[in-house]
Design a protein around this motif. Structure first.
Motif, PDB file in Angstrom:
ATOM      1  N   SER A 211      63.438 -27.231 -28.013  1.00 21.76           N
ATOM      2  CA  SER A 211      62.782 -26.806 -26.802  1.00 21.76           C
ATOM      3  C   SER A 211      63.417 -25.236 -26.310  1.00 21.76           C
ATOM      4  O   SER A 211      62.717 -24.462 -25.962  1.00 21.76           O
ATOM      5  CB  SER A 211      63.379 -27.681 -25.447  1.00 21.76           C
ATOM      6  N   GLU A 212      64.673 -24.904 -26.714  1.00 25.60           N
ATOM      7  CA  GLU A 212      65.362 -23.883 -26.435  1.00 25.60           C
ATOM      8  C   GLU A 212      64.627 -22.672 -27.492  1.00 25.60           C
ATOM      9  O   GLU A 212      64.199 -21.471 -26.887  1.00 25.60           O
ATOM     10  CB  GLU A 212      66.852 -23.678 -26.714  1.00 25.60           C
ATOM     11  N   GLU A 215      61.102 -21.532 -26.204  1.00 24.41           N
ATOM     12  CA  GLU A 215      61.150 -20.914 -25.087  1.00 24.41           C
ATOM     13  C   GLU A 215      61.534 -19.235 -25.498  1.00 24.41           C
ATOM     14  O   GLU A 215      60.826 -18.329 -25.248  1.00 24.41           O
ATOM     15  CB  GLU A 215      62.120 -20.980 -24.089  1.00 24.41           C
ATOM     16  N   LYS A 219      58.982 -15.793 -25.493  1.00 21.97           N
ATOM     17  CA  LYS A 219      59.401 -14.544 -24.765  1.00 21.97           C
ATOM     18  C   LYS A 219      59.354 -13.586 -25.694  1.00 21.97           C
ATOM     19  O   LYS A 219      58.978 -12.323 -25.459  1.00 21.97           O
ATOM     20  CB  LYS A 219      60.596 -14.778 -24.296  1.00 21.97           C
TER      21      LYS A 219
END
Length: 449
Positions: A211-212, A215, A219
């Protein structure tokens, strides 16, 4: 045959002299025909190669090419326009924030000392992920609403974390840089490099880490137009001529592209074509086809032996299997050793050696000094130390610590040592994948290291 042809044809370019394109036609004694095109990366990228091949085949078949609305020079003017420079300012702020603190250096377990000047001598090893595991990885992507690139990048980060014991890892990847439809068919150097800085910590589950990564990747892609060369200048990292700036590892995924396009042939060519160079310490490329994923680990031969990369690939495969079986596992619990390696570790583990209850390790060492004073105690890279010599060096280190740092008796000193390989008579147990810490007691003069 092809390796010989490549070696004879590929030569360095002089950037001060045009053209930066070399084309040749070779017919071998075996009556095989090769059309070779070699060009400097400064004038082309991977998409350019596909365009060149497609356009050449169209002309060969008597087809007409559509005229281009724009040329590369038009793109260059737009890139340097005031409006685009203003947009780049906001993207610059994002990247400077990502690299606001110290940039980590990835300390992989190399086989050879790093040359003073970066070497581009390379080779590669190819393999594939099975059809069953490829399907499982796709299901995992659906479950976590992420792309296959993000999933494989996360798994690759876990591998690097396991190999280095580091929790701040930077990996680069190329992006096409053709965000406008009019740029899709222009040959030129559009590709940019995007870097992903991730933090694989042992207490995170793989799903949490995934999940990290997701993200951070999203970005970073939002800010992909900011030129990597500008980032290198702004970050102001010290120039190390033995390394690439900012990162040493590249990771790439080639997916199926246009719907219905068959990449299987391309993947097979990628799998069996042999690279003679490597622009990075490691450059990992994956090709997704309908049935399975083909992978290449390209590596610098001045840093790694082929057997070391074979071992890395084995670890990568084990981690993939671990993640498929249970993606809720903590990173610290994910295995990377094969069954045979684990059995080897068990066989040569010193954990079952028994010492007298009344005797400390220090006393046991002193006893060995008396019994085997002149026998070899330590052997490393052709150098030997006897028990008495090690005893002397231990005393020297103890005196240095107590006199220089005012260490008192009973205090514990932690010494961080360089990673190395410990040699055993019947095999090699690699302990360099983990940071070695040895606790020294200053209760006595002798400190066996």
């Amino acid at each position: 045959e092809t390796d010989t042809i490549y070696k004879q044809f590929i030569k360095p370019f002089n950037l001060a002299e045009a053209p930066l394109l070399r084309v040749g036609f070779i017919r071998t004694p075996a009556n095989n025909n090769y059309l070779l095109a070699d060009m400097h990366h400064i004038i082309s990228d991977g998409t350019s190669m596909e365009l060149l091949t497609k356009d050449f085949m169209s002309l060969l078949n008597g087809e007409d090419l559509e005229p281009l609305r724009l040329q590369y020079k038009d793109y260059s003017e737009w890139q340097h326009s005031d409006a685009q420079q203003e947009e780049m300012k906001s993207q610059e702020d994002y990247w400077l924030n990502v690299f606001a603190d110290e940039i980590p250096v990835l300390n992989l377990p190399y086989d050879y000392p790093r040359p003073a000047l970066q070497s581009f001598e390379g080779s590669d090893i190819s393999f594939y992920i099975s059809e069953n595991e490829t399907n499982e990885l796709r299901l995992l992507c659906e479950k976590n609403d992420c792309t296959l690139f993000i999933l494989l990048l996360s798994i690759f980060n876990v591998l690097l974390h396991k190999l280095t014991n580091q929790t701040d890892i930077i990996v680069g990847t190329p992006v096409a840089g053709r965000n406008h439809a009019d740029l899709a068919k222009i040959i030129g150097m559009f590709v940019n490099t995007v870097v992903f800085r991730n933090y694989p910590k042992g207490e995170l589950s793989f799903n949490e880490f995934l999940s990290e990564v997701k993200e951070k990747v999203l970005k970073s892609i939002e800010h992909q137009d900011y030129q990597f060369e500008d980032l290198v200048e702004k970050v102001g990292s010290e120039k190390d001529r033995s390394r690439n700036p900012i990162f040493d590892i590249m990771f790439v995924l080639h997916n199926q592209g246009e719907k219905g396009k068959d990449f299987s042939y391309y993947a097979e060519e990628l799998l069996y074509g042999k690279s003679l160079t490597s622009a990075f310490d490691m450059n990992v490329g994956c090709v997704e086809t309908d049935k399975r994923i083909y992978c290449i680990f390209q590596y610098c031969t001045r840093l790694f032996k082929a057997e070391t990369l074979e071992r890395f690939i084995g670890y990568f495969k084990v981690i993939i299997s671990e993640v498929i079986r249970n993606s809720d596992k903590k990173l610290s619990e994910i295995e990377m050793l094969s069954y045979s390696e684990k059995k080897l570790l068990e066989k040569y583990s010193c954990s079952e050696i028994l010492f007298p209850i009344c005797e400390t390790i220090l006393q046991a060492f002193e006893g060995q000094v008396k019994l085997n004073s002149d026998k070899v105690c330590v052997y490393y890279e052709g150098e030997e130390l006897s028990y008495s010599q090690l005893d002397t060096k231990s005393n020297q280190l103890a005196h240095f610590l107590t006199e220089t740092y005012d260490i008192k008796k009973g205090e514990i000193v932690s010494v961080i040592m360089e990673r190395n390989r410990t040699q055993y008579r019947l095999g090699y147990i690699h302990n360099r994948y983990f940071e070695e810490r040895i606790l020294l007691s200053c209760d006595r003069e002798q400190i066996p290291c």
